[in-house]
Scaffold this motif. Structure first.
Motif, mmCIF file in Angstrom:
data_model
loop_
_atom_site.group_PDB
_atom_site.id
_atom_site.type_symbol
_atom_site.label_atom_id
_atom_site.label_comp_id
_atom_site.label_asym_id
_atom_site.label_seq_id
_atom_site.Cartn_x
_atom_site.Cartn_y
_atom_site.Cartn_z
ATOM 1 N N MET A 96 2.367 8.383 -46.038
ATOM 2 C CA MET A 96 2.443 9.601 -45.248
ATOM 3 C C MET A 96 1.060 10.215 -45.131
ATOM 4 O O MET A 96 0.370 10.424 -46.138
ATOM 5 C CB MET A 96 3.417 10.584 -45.905
ATOM 6 N N MET B 29 8.518 14.180 -44.762
ATOM 7 C CA MET B 29 8.458 13.137 -43.745
ATOM 8 C C MET B 29 7.855 13.740 -42.471
ATOM 9 O O MET B 29 7.641 14.949 -42.402
ATOM 10 C CB MET B 29 9.865 12.598 -43.498
ATOM 11 N N ASN C 105 11.967 6.714 -49.056
ATOM 12 C CA ASN C 105 12.110 7.204 -47.689
ATOM 13 C C ASN C 105 10.916 6.855 -46.806
ATOM 14 O O ASN C 105 11.091 6.433 -45.666
ATOM 15 C CB ASN C 105 12.356 8.715 -47.707
ATOM 16 N N VAL C 106 9.705 7.006 -47.306
ATOM 17 C CA VAL C 106 8.516 6.686 -46.510
ATOM 18 C C VAL C 106 8.498 5.196 -46.168
ATOM 19 O O VAL C 106 8.260 4.821 -45.013
ATOM 20 C CB VAL C 106 7.227 7.114 -47.248
ATOM 21 N N TRP D 166 10.976 4.279 -43.371
ATOM 22 C CA TRP D 166 10.915 5.209 -42.244
ATOM 23 C C TRP D 166 11.498 4.613 -40.960
ATOM 24 O O TRP D 166 12.254 5.273 -40.253
ATOM 25 C CB TRP D 166 9.481 5.660 -42.043
ATOM 26 N N ASP E 263 15.161 5.011 -40.907
ATOM 27 C CA ASP E 263 15.675 6.345 -41.195
ATOM 28 C C ASP E 263 16.438 6.902 -39.990
ATOM 29 O O ASP E 263 16.044 6.676 -38.845
ATOM 30 C CB ASP E 263 14.500 7.268 -41.536
#
Length: 174
Positions: A48, A79, A156-157, A160, A163
């Motif tokens: 990120m 995010m 999560n990153v 992505w 997502d």
């Protein structure tokens, strides 16, 4: 003669669970930017890269427990267009009247303070920014649930592109 119109807004149905008061416990919270715009940065090579407001969003999540004594945030991720956080609300003593408002839950106060802090920062720095009006929460029910959510936040990153909030950034954001 016409009847006067009722100018009151209809009461919005709350997405919160009716069996829980949201003033103690552990919650998985998601807060999105308006129209899911990439205000907070971009992800390049699974890392990120924050904008100025993205850095502020991250810093404020880290500092929120210092501002709110009954709040812990053991895990979060910022995010490009949303944040996820585990928010733990503790009440080790009988709360003073000013600590937990009667009309709003502790969780809504925490989220409101966080959102208003980022919005104020944006306005003071002439940064175009907006939040989605509401937020999503999930009451964490046990260790298995918490571990699943922690795994989701931690990865999560890297995930992505898969997502549900994934979108390509618009050119005006950067």
């Amino acid at each position: 003669m016409q009847e006067p119109q009722d100018t009151k807004q209809p009461k919005r149905k709350s997405p919160r669970a009716t069996f829980h008061n949201y003033s103690g416990g552990c919650y998985f919270v998601t807060i999105c930017t308006v129209e899911k715009k990439h205000y907070f940065g971009t992800i390049i090579n699974n890392e990120m890269h924050y904008t100025k407001i993205g850095r502020k969003a991250k810093d404020d999540l880290e500092q929120l427990p210092m501002r709110i004594g009954y709040c812990e945030i053991p895990l979060f991720v910022v995010m490009p267009n949303h944040i996820h956080a585990i928010i733990h609300i503790t009440q080790p003593h009988e709360p003073a009247k000013e600590e937990i408002p009667v009309t709003r839950s502790a969780l809504s106060v925490i989220v409101g303070l966080y959102k208003s802090g980022i919005t104020t920062f944006a306005r003071r720095n002439n940064i175009t920014f907006g939040w989605q009006p509401r937020y999503h929460d999930h009451i964490i029910r046990g260790v298995t649930d918490r571990n699943r959510i922690a795994d989701y936040i931690n990865n999560n990153v890297a995930r992505w592109a898969d997502d549900c909030f994934y979108s390509l950034p618009t050119s005006q954001m950067f």
